[in-house]
Design a protein around this motif. Structure first.
Motif, PDB file in Angstrom:
ATOM      1  N   TYR A 105     -16.572 -43.225  65.381  1.00  0.00           N
ATOM      2  CA  TYR A 105     -17.999 -43.179  65.072  1.00  0.00           C
ATOM      3  C   TYR A 105     -18.359 -41.848  64.433  1.00  0.00           C
ATOM      4  O   TYR A 105     -17.810 -40.799  64.796  1.00  0.00           O
ATOM      5  CB  TYR A 105     -18.850 -43.346  66.339  1.00  0.00           C
ATOM      6  CG  TYR A 105     -18.626 -44.635  67.074  1.00  0.00           C
ATOM      7  CD1 TYR A 105     -19.280 -45.802  66.682  1.00  0.00           C
ATOM      8  CD2 TYR A 105     -17.754 -44.685  68.152  1.00  0.00           C
ATOM      9  CE1 TYR A 105     -19.073 -46.988  67.363  1.00  0.00           C
ATOM     10  CE2 TYR A 105     -17.540 -45.872  68.831  1.00  0.00           C
ATOM     11  CZ  TYR A 105     -18.195 -47.024  68.430  1.00  0.00           C
ATOM     12  OH  TYR A 105     -17.976 -48.196  69.090  1.00  0.00           O
ATOM     13  N   ARG A 106     -19.300 -41.905  63.519  1.00  0.00           N
ATOM     14  CA  ARG A 106     -19.923 -40.684  63.009  1.00  0.00           C
ATOM     15  C   ARG A 106     -21.079 -40.337  63.935  1.00  0.00           C
ATOM     16  O   ARG A 106     -21.897 -41.201  64.274  1.00  0.00           O
ATOM     17  CB  ARG A 106     -20.440 -40.891  61.582  1.00  0.00           C
ATOM     18  CG  ARG A 106     -20.986 -39.623  60.954  1.00  0.00           C
ATOM     19  CD  ARG A 106     -21.286 -39.821  59.477  1.00  0.00           C
ATOM     20  NE  ARG A 106     -21.437 -38.541  58.788  1.00  0.00           N
ATOM     21  CZ  ARG A 106     -21.270 -38.366  57.501  1.00  0.00           C
ATOM     22  NH1 ARG A 106     -20.933 -39.401  56.735  1.00  0.00           N
ATOM     23  NH2 ARG A 106     -21.417 -37.177  56.949  1.00  0.00           N
ATOM     24  N   ARG A 107     -21.142 -39.080  64.363  1.00  0.00           N
ATOM     25  CA  ARG A 107     -22.208 -38.634  65.254  1.00  0.00           C
ATOM     26  C   ARG A 107     -22.883 -37.397  64.682  1.00  0.00           C
ATOM     27  O   ARG A 107     -22.275 -36.613  63.947  1.00  0.00           O
ATOM     28  CB  ARG A 107     -21.674 -38.356  66.663  1.00  0.00           C
ATOM     29  CG  ARG A 107     -21.173 -39.608  67.376  1.00  0.00           C
ATOM     30  CD  ARG A 107     -20.870 -39.355  68.842  1.00  0.00           C
ATOM     31  NE  ARG A 107     -20.386 -40.550  69.519  1.00  0.00           N
ATOM     32  CZ  ARG A 107     -21.170 -41.495  70.020  1.00  0.00           C
ATOM     33  NH1 ARG A 107     -22.487 -41.368  69.934  1.00  0.00           N
ATOM     34  NH2 ARG A 107     -20.651 -42.544  70.610  1.00  0.00           N
ATOM     35  N   TRP A 114     -15.938 -38.953  65.902  1.00  0.00           N
ATOM     36  CA  TRP A 114     -15.460 -39.152  67.268  1.00  0.00           C
ATOM     37  C   TRP A 114     -14.657 -40.445  67.343  1.00  0.00           C
ATOM     38  O   TRP A 114     -15.149 -41.505  66.964  1.00  0.00           O
ATOM     39  CB  TRP A 114     -16.645 -39.208  68.236  1.00  0.00           C
ATOM     40  CG  TRP A 114     -17.323 -37.882  68.393  1.00  0.00           C
ATOM     41  CD1 TRP A 114     -18.201 -37.287  67.539  1.00  0.00           C
ATOM     42  CD2 TRP A 114     -17.162 -36.971  69.483  1.00  0.00           C
ATOM     43  NE1 TRP A 114     -18.601 -36.059  68.017  1.00  0.00           N
ATOM     44  CE2 TRP A 114     -17.979 -35.834  69.215  1.00  0.00           C
ATOM     45  CE3 TRP A 114     -16.418 -36.991  70.664  1.00  0.00           C
ATOM     46  CZ2 TRP A 114     -18.061 -34.744  70.083  1.00  0.00           C
ATOM     47  CZ3 TRP A 114     -16.503 -35.909  71.539  1.00  0.00           C
ATOM     48  CH2 TRP A 114     -17.311 -34.810  71.241  1.00  0.00           C
ATOM     49  N   TYR A 327     -26.215 -38.804  68.836  1.00  0.00           N
ATOM     50  CA  TYR A 327     -26.471 -40.179  68.419  1.00  0.00           C
ATOM     51  C   TYR A 327     -25.390 -40.632  67.441  1.00  0.00           C
ATOM     52  O   TYR A 327     -24.952 -39.871  66.575  1.00  0.00           O
ATOM     53  CB  TYR A 327     -27.847 -40.307  67.768  1.00  0.00           C
ATOM     54  CG  TYR A 327     -28.963 -40.543  68.753  1.00  0.00           C
ATOM     55  CD1 TYR A 327     -29.215 -41.822  69.232  1.00  0.00           C
ATOM     56  CD2 TYR A 327     -29.744 -39.487  69.204  1.00  0.00           C
ATOM     57  CE1 TYR A 327     -30.236 -42.046  70.147  1.00  0.00           C
ATOM     58  CE2 TYR A 327     -30.769 -39.697  70.118  1.00  0.00           C
ATOM     59  CZ  TYR A 327     -31.011 -40.985  70.577  1.00  0.00           C
ATOM     60  OH  TYR A 327     -32.015 -41.193  71.488  1.00  0.00           O
ATOM     61  N   SER A 328     -24.972 -41.870  67.592  1.00  0.00           N
ATOM     62  CA  SER A 328     -24.059 -42.478  66.638  1.00  0.00           C
ATOM     63  C   SER A 328     -24.846 -42.878  65.396  1.00  0.00           C
ATOM     64  O   SER A 328     -25.860 -43.572  65.485  1.00  0.00           O
ATOM     65  CB  SER A 328     -23.390 -43.706  67.250  1.00  0.00           C
ATOM     66  OG  SER A 328     -22.623 -44.384  66.291  1.00  0.00           O
ATOM     67  N   THR A 329     -24.394 -42.429  64.221  1.00  0.00           N
ATOM     68  CA  THR A 329     -25.101 -42.738  62.980  1.00  0.00           C
ATOM     69  C   THR A 329     -24.332 -43.711  62.090  1.00  0.00           C
ATOM     70  O   THR A 329     -24.902 -44.257  61.148  1.00  0.00           O
ATOM     71  CB  THR A 329     -25.386 -41.452  62.185  1.00  0.00           C
ATOM     72  OG1 THR A 329     -24.146 -40.790  61.901  1.00  0.00           O
ATOM     73  CG2 THR A 329     -26.281 -40.513  62.982  1.00  0.00           C
ATOM     74  N   THR A 331     -20.743 -46.599  62.374  1.00  0.00           N
ATOM     75  CA  THR A 331     -19.514 -47.117  62.968  1.00  0.00           C
ATOM     76  C   THR A 331     -18.431 -47.108  61.910  1.00  0.00           C
ATOM     77  O   THR A 331     -18.549 -47.779  60.878  1.00  0.00           O
ATOM     78  CB  THR A 331     -19.719 -48.543  63.505  1.00  0.00           C
ATOM     79  OG1 THR A 331     -20.731 -48.529  64.516  1.00  0.00           O
ATOM     80  CG2 THR A 331     -18.429 -49.085  64.105  1.00  0.00           C
ATOM     81  N   GLN A 334     -14.137 -50.186  64.897  1.00  0.00           N
ATOM     82  CA  GLN A 334     -14.389 -50.693  66.245  1.00  0.00           C
ATOM     83  C   GLN A 334     -13.527 -51.921  66.469  1.00  0.00           C
ATOM     84  O   GLN A 334     -13.802 -52.997  65.968  1.00  0.00           O
ATOM     85  CB  GLN A 334     -15.869 -51.042  66.441  1.00  0.00           C
ATOM     86  CG  GLN A 334     -16.224 -51.403  67.886  1.00  0.00           C
ATOM     87  CD  GLN A 334     -17.702 -51.670  68.057  1.00  0.00           C
ATOM     88  OE1 GLN A 334     -18.320 -52.360  67.260  1.00  0.00           O
ATOM     89  NE2 GLN A 334     -18.292 -51.112  69.101  1.00  0.00           N
TER      90      GLN A 334
END
Length: 346
Positions: A105-107, A114, A327-329, A331, A334
């Motif tokens: 994920y991009r955070r 991450w 915050y996840s911005t 995906t 997954q």
């Protein structure tokens, strides 16, 4: 699979709601599980099966089957890198290319990418992280889980809740230490079984018999193995796994806290009991890399303002310590953990 448009609840009746909210866990482990579910719901076996199929096709259920527990079966870690904007896509492509990376994920943080690495052993896991460092030229923040206070993404969704479990008062917690090196003691049948069920059970009247045929075992042997793996913690729950994004829970925030070490267990267990905290666990500090946080919590919600309100409450009443909200911005990847890489050879 077709995700519902508009209000995903619009054409669900009470039986559908009972399936969605009542069978995320505790699905019967017996030769004809849908017959037992049907009896509980007051419908016929074939109707129960058809409804689960329909909800799966519409995307409300991600799958039907077991939620496996990678840190117990093998060795898993949460990792992060600081990927420069101009190289972000290239770095993501490298990291996502590893079969052992199952989430990425991009955070919104200095550490902006991450990802989770799950392998058959700590040695393999750490070799992958070292390879990522070499190929990307970036430092990797390696944060294995050390204590599980509360991890459970099962919660009611056929409602208008602004955040997970808005209507509940408390949840049960216990501090479970996680070894980075210990792996499950799996039999040959266990290994074949985990590989067969990693993507779900067959949606048939006799899912356990179908799995048994695929792994060259009897239905009784498969049922017994599933029960044993559940008792040992390799399987967390069995049921219809809800797609939280489809059901509106997409305002999700990972919050990291700098908790005094001598208060960690007390604070972690107390936070884990809060129903709106869906994940709560201890990971190591990495001061040499500027990472001073040791407690992670996750809150799932439908509204970002409501999630922020609960984080404010958490900080004001339960965890009055320095923290950051990640915050996840986006995906980036997954998938389920790849158990071919995880269970190893017999």
């Amino acid at each position: 699979m077709n995700a519902p448009r508009g209000d995903w609840r619009a054409d669900l009746d009470d039986v559908d709601a009972a399936l969605v909210d009542g069978y995320q866990s505790g699905f019967p482990v017996e030769p004809r599980p849908f017959r037992a579910v049907a009896a509980d719901l007051g419908i016929e076996e074939d109707e129960a099966l058809a409804r689960v199929k329909r909800l799966r096709e519409r995307g409300v259920f991600r799958r039907f089957g077991a939620v496996l527990n990678p840190p117990v079966i093998g060795s898993s870690t949460l990792a992060a890198v600081n990927a420069p904007d101009e190289r972000f896509e290239a770095v993501a492509e490298i990291i996502n290319g590893y079969r052992q990376v199952n989430h990425n994920y991009r955070r919104s943080h200095h550490w902006n990418m991450w990802f989770v690495v799950t392998a058959a052993s700590r040695e393999t896991r750490d070799a992958i992280l070292a390879d990522i460092e070499e190929r990307t030229g970036l430092d990797v923040l390696n944060l294995p889980m050390l204590t599980d206070y509360y991890i459970d993404l099962e919660f009611p969704v056929v409602n208008a809740d602004r955040f997970a479990r808005e209507s509940l008062d408390a949840t049960e917690v216990s501090a479970t230490r996680i070894s980075e090196s210990a792996t499950a003691d799996l039999s040959a049948l266990d290994r074949r079984l985990l590989l067969e069920i990693q993507d779900g059970f067959p949606l048939t009247r006799t899912p356990y018999a179908d799995v048994a045929a695929a792994v060259d075992a009897t239905t009784e042997e498969v049922v017994a193995a599933i029960e044993r793996l559940r008792e040992d913690g390799c399987i967390k729950r069995i049921g219809c796994i809800v797609n939280h994004v489809v059901t509106g829970f997409d305002a999700n925030c990972m919050v990291v806290w700098n908790v005094p070490d001598d208060e960690l267990d007390v604070r972690g267990e107390r936070a884990g009991r809060l129903p709106y905290v869906t994940l709560c666990y201890h990971r190591p500090r990495r001061p040499e890399q500027g990472w001073e946080y040791n407690l992670f919590t996750m809150i799932h919600g439908r509204e970002q303002d409501a999630v922020d309100e609960k984080i404010d409450e958490l900080a004001g009443e339960y965890l009055p310590f320095e923290h950051e909200r990640l915050y996840s911005t986006e995906t980036l990847k997954q998938t389920g953990a790849q158990y071919e890489e995880l269970v190893g050879e017999e």
